[in-house]
Design a protein around this motif. Structure first.
Motif, PDB file in Angstrom:
ATOM      1  N   VAL A  88     -27.740  42.009   3.215  1.00 63.73           N
ATOM      2  CA  VAL A  88     -27.812  43.302   2.542  1.00 63.73           C
ATOM      3  C   VAL A  88     -29.236  43.833   2.654  1.00 63.73           C
ATOM      4  CG1 VAL A  88     -28.252  42.336   0.241  1.00 63.73           C
ATOM      5  CG2 VAL A  88     -27.200  44.567   0.453  1.00 63.73           C
ATOM      6  N   LEU A 110     -23.387  38.510   3.269  1.00 69.36           N
ATOM      7  CA  LEU A 110     -24.355  37.695   4.009  1.00 69.36           C
ATOM      8  C   LEU A 110     -25.673  38.419   4.200  1.00 69.36           C
ATOM      9  CD1 LEU A 110     -22.634  36.147   7.124  1.00 69.36           C
ATOM     10  CD2 LEU A 110     -23.300  35.036   5.025  1.00 69.36           C
ATOM     11  N   GLY A 117     -32.668  31.977  -1.266  1.00 67.77           N
ATOM     12  CA  GLY A 117     -32.942  33.236  -0.566  1.00 67.77           C
ATOM     13  C   GLY A 117     -32.058  34.391  -0.996  1.00 67.77           C
ATOM     14  N   THR A 118     -31.140  34.131  -1.939  1.00 66.20           N
ATOM     15  CA  THR A 118     -30.253  35.196  -2.398  1.00 66.20           C
ATOM     16  C   THR A 118     -31.076  36.280  -3.086  1.00 66.20           C
ATOM     17  OG1 THR A 118     -28.558  33.529  -2.745  1.00 66.20           O
ATOM     18  CG2 THR A 118     -28.185  35.671  -3.747  1.00 66.20           C
ATOM     19  N   VAL A 119     -30.937  37.526  -2.631  1.00 67.36           N
ATOM     20  CA  VAL A 119     -31.824  38.571  -3.145  1.00 67.36           C
ATOM     21  C   VAL A 119     -31.332  39.193  -4.442  1.00 67.36           C
ATOM     22  CG1 VAL A 119     -32.916  39.156  -0.955  1.00 67.36           C
ATOM     23  CG2 VAL A 119     -30.752  40.225  -1.558  1.00 67.36           C
ATOM     24  N   ARG A 120     -30.054  39.016  -4.758  1.00 59.06           N
ATOM     25  CA  ARG A 120     -29.535  39.730  -5.908  1.00 59.06           C
ATOM     26  C   ARG A 120     -28.276  39.031  -6.387  1.00 59.06           C
ATOM     27  NH1 ARG A 120     -29.677  45.197  -7.501  1.00 59.06           N
ATOM     28  NH2 ARG A 120     -27.777  45.784  -8.577  1.00 59.06           N
ATOM     29  N   ASP A 121     -28.099  38.901  -7.686  1.00 58.22           N
ATOM     30  CA  ASP A 121     -26.893  38.279  -8.222  1.00 58.22           C
ATOM     31  C   ASP A 121     -26.362  39.130  -9.370  1.00 58.22           C
ATOM     32  OD1 ASP A 121     -24.860  36.734  -9.068  1.00 58.22           O
ATOM     33  OD2 ASP A 121     -26.090  35.110  -9.863  1.00 58.22           O
ATOM     34  N   LEU A 131     -21.988  31.161   0.931  1.00 59.08           N
ATOM     35  CA  LEU A 131     -22.161  31.466   2.351  1.00 59.08           C
ATOM     36  C   LEU A 131     -21.212  30.619   3.196  1.00 59.08           C
ATOM     37  CD1 LEU A 131     -26.025  31.610   2.270  1.00 59.08           C
ATOM     38  CD2 LEU A 131     -24.531  33.492   2.823  1.00 59.08           C
ATOM     39  N   LEU A 149     -30.543  35.423   7.136  1.00 57.68           N
ATOM     40  CA  LEU A 149     -29.650  35.673   6.018  1.00 57.68           C
ATOM     41  C   LEU A 149     -30.395  36.419   4.923  1.00 57.68           C
ATOM     42  CD1 LEU A 149     -28.046  32.132   5.683  1.00 57.68           C
ATOM     43  CD2 LEU A 149     -26.887  34.163   6.475  1.00 57.68           C
ATOM     44  N   ARG A 150     -29.716  37.313   4.294  1.00 55.17           N
ATOM     45  CA  ARG A 150     -30.251  37.984   3.113  1.00 55.17           C
ATOM     46  C   ARG A 150     -29.090  38.201   2.162  1.00 55.17           C
ATOM     47  NH1 ARG A 150     -34.687  41.137   1.462  1.00 55.17           N
ATOM     48  NH2 ARG A 150     -33.744  43.007   0.638  1.00 55.17           N
ATOM     49  N   PRO A 151     -28.547  37.100   1.627  1.00 57.19           N
ATOM     50  CA  PRO A 151     -27.317  37.204   0.843  1.00 57.19           C
ATOM     51  C   PRO A 151     -27.556  37.820  -0.524  1.00 57.19           C
ATOM     52  CG  PRO A 151     -28.076  34.941   0.871  1.00 57.19           C
ATOM     53  CD  PRO A 151     -29.027  35.706   1.721  1.00 57.19           C
ATOM     54  N   ALA A 152     -26.486  38.409  -1.063  1.00 57.20           N
ATOM     55  CA  ALA A 152     -26.561  38.998  -2.394  1.00 57.20           C
ATOM     56  C   ALA A 152     -25.163  39.100  -2.973  1.00 57.20           C
ATOM     57  CB  ALA A 152     -27.188  40.381  -2.332  1.00 57.20           C
ATOM     58  N   TRP A 160     -28.085  30.022  -3.158  1.00 56.06           N
ATOM     59  CA  TRP A 160     -29.230  29.697  -2.313  1.00 56.06           C
ATOM     60  C   TRP A 160     -30.462  30.439  -2.811  1.00 56.06           C
ATOM     61  CZ3 TRP A 160     -30.713  32.647   2.553  1.00 56.06           C
ATOM     62  CH2 TRP A 160     -31.714  31.963   3.266  1.00 56.06           C
ATOM     63  N   SER A 185     -17.893  32.117   3.136  1.00 52.91           N
ATOM     64  CA  SER A 185     -17.857  33.285   4.007  1.00 52.91           C
ATOM     65  C   SER A 185     -17.471  32.876   5.415  1.00 52.91           C
ATOM     66  CB  SER A 185     -19.229  33.948   4.064  1.00 52.91           C
ATOM     67  OG  SER A 185     -19.445  34.730   2.950  1.00 52.91           O
ATOM     68  N   LYS A 234     -12.680  33.224   6.739  1.00 52.01           N
ATOM     69  CA  LYS A 234     -12.122  34.151   7.741  1.00 52.01           C
ATOM     70  C   LYS A 234     -12.135  33.611   9.143  1.00 52.01           C
ATOM     71  CE  LYS A 234     -15.321  35.517   5.273  1.00 52.01           C
ATOM     72  NZ  LYS A 234     -15.672  36.487   4.256  1.00 52.01           N
ATOM     73  N   GLY A 289     -18.574  38.127   6.578  1.00 49.20           N
ATOM     74  CA  GLY A 289     -19.835  38.606   6.045  1.00 49.20           C
ATOM     75  C   GLY A 289     -19.709  39.052   4.608  1.00 49.20           C
ATOM     76  N   THR A 290     -18.533  39.552   4.237  1.00 47.53           N
ATOM     77  CA  THR A 290     -18.352  39.913   2.837  1.00 47.53           C
ATOM     78  C   THR A 290     -17.234  39.084   2.236  1.00 47.53           C
ATOM     79  OG1 THR A 290     -16.896  41.691   3.517  1.00 47.53           O
ATOM     80  CG2 THR A 290     -19.153  42.279   3.033  1.00 47.53           C
ATOM     81  N   HIS A 344     -19.765  39.196  -2.525  1.00 49.29           N
ATOM     82  CA  HIS A 344     -20.866  38.417  -1.972  1.00 49.29           C
ATOM     83  C   HIS A 344     -21.002  38.808  -0.511  1.00 49.29           C
ATOM     84  CE1 HIS A 344     -22.856  34.958  -0.118  1.00 49.29           C
ATOM     85  NE2 HIS A 344     -23.440  34.806  -1.278  1.00 49.29           N
TER      86      HIS A 344
END
Lengths: 158, 138, 86
Positions: free
Chosen positions: A134, A132, B98-102, B33, A85-88, B96, B36, B40, A114-115, A130
């Motif tokens: 990026v 999952l 590990g989230t790279v950007r907010d 997450l 995972l590399r969420p943003a 989380w 997500s 769906k 995923g989005t 958001h």
């Protein structure tokens, strides 16, 4: 739009004249009326309706394929023991002004796995998504803008 | 026989997707997450199962109702996800680690609950950051 | 053959149900539980539809449809009060 109403009206007239209001016959009447209108408006100016229908059909297929791809990727992510995972949360500026178009766009983005569209800014200028996975925000923005926004815009604003 | 095969495969794929939604809900590390996964896979799975019922019963009344339900599910799942996500962000549910950007950080105005395109500086009283720590490791 | 498939389908749904239930119990935040409840009601809908086909009872489908409508209202209400609380 008025061509569409005329199309629906003709379909109902077909059902009334054949005395069969089953959905199958209504659908057949719609296709028949579509063909007749296509022939009748060939030389007039109200052609946009006939350009729009193929676009909508193309969009449905594009969207279904995207949903399928993304679901497979999602399944792999969830089932793999080490979830990659590399969420943003990414802000994507919107060019579209039409409110229905923006709502349609954000709904479609949420439905592709995923989005997830979290919110729209109060001035309707940016969408917060958001995602999952990026790798590069600029690439992600470009994908959303050229893949979804362009197509939704073509359908809504035509 | 052909009908049974179609119904069963729709049911299997639908049930598998709903199972994935449950597993994703359990395994994903933070709320966004998890949403997500559920919003769906869950609605697509339910849609496929309903489609299976449409193929099985082959009755116009049932078809109309089931298709209306599928459309309703696909229209409401994103709305529900948006509303819960927004409420959770205000409620201070952390992202989380590990989230790279907010990009949402600092964009909500606390007093009006409006979402601005320009970020409010984190030391401002109006910024949510003044109240909650957004990304922490739990 | 058909029966084995039905058991497999119901097992998948049950596994999803158990996973969602564990999330409901564990939380850790209220929105997590709301999402878990949302998924549980979708899973219940799936159960009902599968049973409707299994026992050839079309009337069960109406229950599933109503459930889908009510779940959305419940989730929206939850979200509304959550945001008011913040």
């Amino acid at each position: 739009m008025s061509v569409f109403l005329l199309n629906v009206l003709l379909a109902i007239a077909w059902s009334a004249l054949t005395g069969d209001f089953s959905p199958l016959n209504l659908g057949f009447g719609f296709v028949l009326a579509y063909g007749v209108l296509w022939l009748l408006t060939r030389k007039s100016s109200s052609r946009s309706y006939f350009l729009q229908i193929p676009r909508v059909i193309e969009f449905v297929f594009f969207f279904a394929w995207d949903v399928f791809k993304a679901n497979v990727r999602m399944a792999i992510t969830i089932l793999s023991p080490q979830m990659r995972l590399r969420p943003a949360v990414v802000m994507v500026p919107l060019d579209m002004k039409n409110e229905i178009g923006i709502i349609l766009l954000s709904n479609l983005i949420t439905l592709t796995p995923g989005t997830l569209s979290l919110d729209i800014s109060s001035d309707r200028k940016a969408l917060f998504i958001h995602t999952l996975w990026v790798e590069d925000e600029e690439k992600f923005r470009a994908e959303i803008k050229s893949g979804y926004e362009r197509r939704v815009k073509e359908i809504i604003e035509a | 026989m052909a009908r049974e095969i179609v119904v069963m495969s729709l049911f299997l794929v639908g049930a598998f997707l709903m199972f994935l939604a449950g597993l994703g809900l359990l395994r994903m590390p933070d709320l966004f997450l998890r949403m997500s996964a559920t919003s769906k896979a869950g609605s697509l799975g339910a849609g496929l199962v309903l489609l299976g019922a449409v193929v099985f019963f082959q009755d116009w009344g049932i078809t109309a109702r089931a298709l209306a339900t599928i459309v309703f599910l696909f229209l409401t799942a994103p709305v529900a996800a948006h509303m819960i996500g927004r409420a959770a962000y205000f409620d201070g549910v952390p992202l989380w680690k590990g989230t790279v950007r907010d990009d949402l950080r600092g964009h909500y105005k606390l007093s009006t609950h409006r979402l601005e395109t320009q970020a409010t500086p984190p030391d401002d009283k109006e910024s949510i950051d003044a109240v909650v720590q957004r990304i922490d490791d739990h | 053959m058909i029966n084995t498939l039905f058991i497999l389908i119901l097992a998948l749904l049950t596994a999803g149900f158990i996973a969602a239930f564990i999330r409901l119990v564990r939380g850790p935040y209220l929105p997590d539980r709301v999402v878990a409840l949302d998924l549980i009601s979708i899973l219940v809908m799936g159960f009902i539809v599968v049973y409707a086909v299994r026992f050839n009872q079309a009337a069960y489908l109406d229950v599933a449809i109503i459930l889908a409508l009510i779940t959305f209202l419940g989730t929206v209400a939850f979200a509304y009060y959550l945001e008011r609380r913040a």
